[in-house]
Design a protein around this motif. Structure first.
Motif, PDB file in Angstrom:
ATOM      1  N   VAL A 101      46.979  21.848  45.663  1.00 14.74           N
ATOM      2  CA  VAL A 101      48.304  21.636  45.086  1.00 14.74           C
ATOM      3  C   VAL A 101      48.300  20.430  44.152  1.00 14.74           C
ATOM      4  N   THR A 102      47.589  19.378  44.520  1.00  7.77           N
ATOM      5  CA  THR A 102      47.512  18.183  43.670  1.00  7.77           C
ATOM      6  C   THR A 102      46.934  18.516  42.302  1.00  7.77           C
ATOM      7  N   THR A 103      45.823  19.279  42.282  1.00  6.68           N
ATOM      8  CA  THR A 103      45.203  19.631  40.999  1.00  6.68           C
ATOM      9  C   THR A 103      46.089  20.578  40.197  1.00  6.68           C
ATOM     10  N   GLN A 104      46.784  21.483  40.873  1.00  9.26           N
ATOM     11  CA  GLN A 104      47.660  22.424  40.178  1.00  9.26           C
ATOM     12  C   GLN A 104      48.859  21.707  39.561  1.00  9.26           C
ATOM     13  N   LEU A 105      49.442  20.776  40.296  1.00  8.20           N
ATOM     14  CA  LEU A 105      50.573  20.019  39.760  1.00  8.20           C
ATOM     15  C   LEU A 105      50.132  19.137  38.587  1.00  8.20           C
ATOM     16  N   PHE A 106      48.920  18.621  38.662  1.00 12.07           N
ATOM     17  CA  PHE A 106      48.394  17.814  37.566  1.00 12.07           C
ATOM     18  C   PHE A 106      48.295  18.656  36.291  1.00 12.07           C
ATOM     19  N   SER A 133      42.113  29.181  41.454  1.00 13.35           N
ATOM     20  CA  SER A 133      43.215  29.529  42.339  1.00 13.35           C
ATOM     21  C   SER A 133      42.943  30.827  43.091  1.00 13.35           C
ATOM     22  N   LEU A 134      42.445  31.844  42.380  1.00 15.08           N
ATOM     23  CA  LEU A 134      42.207  33.118  43.048  1.00 15.08           C
ATOM     24  C   LEU A 134      40.988  33.064  43.971  1.00 15.08           C
ATOM     25  N   GLN A 190      41.786  26.491  26.646  1.00 16.33           N
ATOM     26  CA  GLN A 190      41.372  27.464  27.652  1.00 16.33           C
ATOM     27  C   GLN A 190      41.440  26.914  29.083  1.00 16.33           C
ATOM     28  N   ALA A 191      42.209  25.867  29.278  1.00 13.52           N
ATOM     29  CA  ALA A 191      42.283  25.247  30.607  1.00 13.52           C
ATOM     30  C   ALA A 191      42.837  26.211  31.652  1.00 13.52           C
ATOM     31  N   HIS A 192      43.680  27.139  31.211  1.00 15.21           N
ATOM     32  CA  HIS A 192      44.287  28.068  32.170  1.00 15.21           C
ATOM     33  C   HIS A 192      43.251  28.992  32.810  1.00 15.21           C
ATOM     34  N   VAL A 193      42.131  29.218  32.116  1.00 11.51           N
ATOM     35  CA  VAL A 193      41.095  30.108  32.654  1.00 11.51           C
ATOM     36  C   VAL A 193      40.501  29.507  33.924  1.00 11.51           C
ATOM     37  N   ALA A 194      40.161  28.218  33.853  1.00 11.28           N
ATOM     38  CA  ALA A 194      39.608  27.544  35.026  1.00 11.28           C
ATOM     39  C   ALA A 194      40.633  27.501  36.155  1.00 11.28           C
ATOM     40  N   TYR A 242      50.182  31.473  41.929  1.00 11.17           N
ATOM     41  CA  TYR A 242      49.773  30.542  40.877  1.00 11.17           C
ATOM     42  C   TYR A 242      48.669  31.148  40.014  1.00 11.17           C
ATOM     43  N   GLY A 243      47.711  31.831  40.643  1.00  8.54           N
ATOM     44  CA  GLY A 243      46.614  32.432  39.898  1.00  8.54           C
ATOM     45  C   GLY A 243      47.088  33.444  38.880  1.00  8.54           C
ATOM     46  N   LEU A 244      48.111  34.226  39.232  1.00  7.90           N
ATOM     47  CA  LEU A 244      48.668  35.200  38.297  1.00  7.90           C
ATOM     48  C   LEU A 244      49.577  34.526  37.272  1.00  7.90           C
ATOM     49  N   SER A 245      50.382  33.575  37.734  1.00  9.00           N
ATOM     50  CA  SER A 245      51.365  32.934  36.859  1.00  9.00           C
ATOM     51  C   SER A 245      50.726  32.053  35.797  1.00  9.00           C
ATOM     52  N   VAL A 246      49.614  31.409  36.126  1.00  8.92           N
ATOM     53  CA  VAL A 246      48.997  30.482  35.185  1.00  8.92           C
ATOM     54  C   VAL A 246      48.450  31.230  33.971  1.00  8.92           C
ATOM     55  N   VAL A 247      48.081  32.496  34.151  1.00  8.76           N
ATOM     56  CA  VAL A 247      47.644  33.323  33.023  1.00  8.76           C
ATOM     57  C   VAL A 247      48.852  33.861  32.263  1.00  8.76           C
ATOM     58  N   ARG A 248      49.850  34.306  33.002  1.00  7.45           N
ATOM     59  CA  ARG A 248      51.057  34.852  32.375  1.00  7.45           C
ATOM     60  C   ARG A 248      51.751  33.811  31.499  1.00  7.45           C
TER      61      ARG A 248
END
Length: 238
Positions: free
Chosen positions: A154-159, A178-179, A169-173, A98-104
């Motif tokens: 997982v709850t916060t990631q799915l949200f 995640s990492l 810039q939400a993906h940065v946080a 998820y940490g890599l994918s959310v930036v990609r």
């Protein structure tokens, strides 16, 4: 050398690589070459260690041999080297992926809704619930506490993935949370599952278990406040 022993050696090598490289992107300039390079190395190393942890957990639960016969409490063994190791392995892979994918996919969040990502989230939820229930049922509430970390994450990631819109810039946080979570799960596995080999009397010492979460949450708060301060100053300068 038996299969299980080979997996343990490979797991230790991959885990040690991840545990060392994990700190380089934290210290490096965010978004720089070193940050991206060593962050990717740490993530891939942790994903490899996670996959090997899953293999060890399954062999511990269903293999033909009794692992670590010096551990007389087999209920505790199944909990630590079976269900919790399985959960932590899946959680580590999930955090890294998820940490890599959310930036990609920062401009295409809908790609994070693909079945591949959702199946990983589902695996974390199922393994976390199983780990927590087993821990509560055997008088080990710390197992349930560790399981709650994955469920909250997982709850916060799915949200983030499914909400209609997010800040630019939400993906940065999401990325650094995640990492950092990946590091928390890896260090928790190292201190808890690995600790039983060295000092089994302290395997459920709450102080030891609290170290990765305390450091990880502290870093998350630090970088969150730092990012907000930078954003505030940028807006004020306009």
């Amino acid at each position: 050398m038996k299969l299980f022993e080979i997996i343990v050696v490979l797991h230790v090598l991959a885990g040690a690589t991840g545990l060392i490289c994990f700190w380089i992107p934290i210290a490096a300039r965010k978004g720089g070459v070193s940050h991206r390079k060593w962050g990717r190395v740490a993530s891939l190393a942790f994903m490899t260690a996670g996959a090997l942890a899953i293999a060890m957990a399954l062999l511990s639960l269903y293999g033909p041999e009794q692992r670590l016969p010096m551990i007389k409490d087999r209920v505790l063994f199944r909990g630590l080297f079976g269900w919790m190791m399985l959960y932590l392995g899946i959680l580590t892979i999930s955090f890294a992926d998820y940490g890599l994918s959310v930036v990609r996919h920062r401009t295409q969040r809908e790609r994070l809704r693909a079945p591949r990502h959702q199946l990983i989230f589902a695996a974390v939820i199922v393994s976390a619930v199983n780990c927590g229930v087993y821990g509560l049922g055997t008088g080990q509430p710390l197992m349930a506490l560790v399981a709650s970390i994955g469920l909250i994450a997982v709850t916060t990631q799915l949200f983030y993935i499914w909400r209609s819109s997010v800040a630019r810039q939400a993906h940065v946080a999401e990325h650094f949370r995640s990492l950092l979570g990946m590091g928390i799960s890896a260090y928790t596995a190292f201190l808890s599952v690995g600790l039983i080999r060295l000092v089994p009397d302290h395997v459920f010492n709450p102080v030891i278990w609290a170290i990765p979460s305390t450091v990880g949450v502290g870093l998350i708060l630090y970088f969150t406040l730092k990012a907000r301060t930078t954003t505030f100053r940028a807006k004020a300068a306009r």
